[in-house]
Write an enzyme that holds these catalytic residues in place. Sequence first.
Site, short mmCIF file in Angstrom:
data_model
loop_
_atom_site.label_atom_id
_atom_site.label_comp_id
_atom_site.label_asym_id
_atom_site.label_seq_id
_atom_site.Cartn_x
_atom_site.Cartn_y
_atom_site.Cartn_z
N TYR A 1 -78.02 5.79 36.48
CA TYR A 1 -78.79 4.88 36.32
C TYR A 1 -78.60 3.69 37.26
O TYR A 1 -77.90 2.91 37.09
CB TYR A 1 -78.76 4.40 34.85
CG TYR A 1 -79.97 3.36 34.43
CD1 TYR A 1 -80.99 3.87 34.03
CD2 TYR A 1 -79.67 1.92 34.58
CE1 TYR A 1 -81.94 2.83 33.56
CE2 TYR A 1 -80.66 0.94 34.27
CZ TYR A 1 -81.86 1.50 33.80
OH TYR A 1 -82.78 0.49 33.25
N PHE B 1 -78.42 -7.27 30.43
CA PHE B 1 -78.54 -6.58 29.15
C PHE B 1 -78.31 -5.21 29.40
O PHE B 1 -77.65 -4.56 28.36
CB PHE B 1 -79.77 -6.87 28.68
CG PHE B 1 -80.21 -5.91 27.33
CD1 PHE B 1 -80.02 -6.51 26.21
CD2 PHE B 1 -80.71 -4.75 27.52
CE1 PHE B 1 -80.37 -5.61 24.98
CE2 PHE B 1 -81.17 -3.93 26.49
CZ PHE B 1 -80.84 -4.35 25.27
N GLU B 2 -78.85 -4.52 30.19
CA GLU B 2 -78.51 -3.13 30.36
C GLU B 2 -77.14 -2.85 30.71
O GLU B 2 -76.70 -1.63 30.27
CB GLU B 2 -79.31 -2.81 31.78
CG GLU B 2 -80.63 -2.73 31.53
CD GLU B 2 -81.57 -2.47 32.69
OE1 GLU B 2 -82.74 -2.00 32.47
OE2 GLU B 2 -81.21 -2.86 33.76
N ILE B 3 -76.22 -3.56 31.43
CA ILE B 3 -74.93 -3.48 31.63
C ILE B 3 -74.21 -3.49 30.15
O ILE B 3 -73.38 -2.57 29.79
CB ILE B 3 -74.41 -4.41 32.36
CG1 ILE B 3 -74.93 -4.35 33.91
CG2 ILE B 3 -72.81 -4.62 32.33
CD1 ILE B 3 -74.60 -5.61 34.93
N PHE C 1 -74.99 -0.13 28.39
CA PHE C 1 -74.19 0.75 28.95
C PHE C 1 -72.81 0.83 28.24
O PHE C 1 -72.11 1.77 27.84
CB PHE C 1 -73.97 0.74 30.30
CG PHE C 1 -74.67 1.59 31.06
CD1 PHE C 1 -74.38 2.97 31.31
CD2 PHE C 1 -75.92 1.32 31.53
CE1 PHE C 1 -75.01 4.01 31.96
CE2 PHE C 1 -76.66 2.18 32.31
CZ PHE C 1 -76.42 3.48 32.45
#
Length: 168
Positions: A11, A101-103, A106
Amino acid sequence: MTKEIATARIYLGSPFYTPAQRERVLQAKALLAKNATVAHVTFPFDQNFVDSAESVADRESGRRSVLWQQATYQNDLAGISHATCGVFLYDLDRIDDGSAFEIGFFRAQHKPVILVPFRVNEATPKGMNLMLAQGVTTLLDGNTEFARLATFDFNETPANPVSGYQIY
């Protein structure tokens, strides 16, 4: 020597607002395409949801519809859920809350994150938020190690903790 097998589903996270950020994404995609351990790369803007009820003016001004917001959020989470690893092009001169946020999402799934931070303004001290610095698995300096995306072993994702940054 282990055989390199393309199993990693990446991603690729990045802000996509400035010409420099868009150029970095193109470079990262090209580097990842050369990597023998990468099977697939998902970049969320490649699957950008379009709400046909939105006007061009609304899209350009950032006033996005609730439908667009919901679909984009769900598509991004699905991309993260299907990935085995995250690679984030992180602009230290212009922090992006969405990437942060995405980190976190994950890491909540116990998946590795490779952070590739960039700095244009060398006068700015090298600093990083504690949660980001401790949350990522590996740091590849974007200004000096960007090309390593072509050879990095995404099947093993060896750790390289953040160092050399002021942590706040």
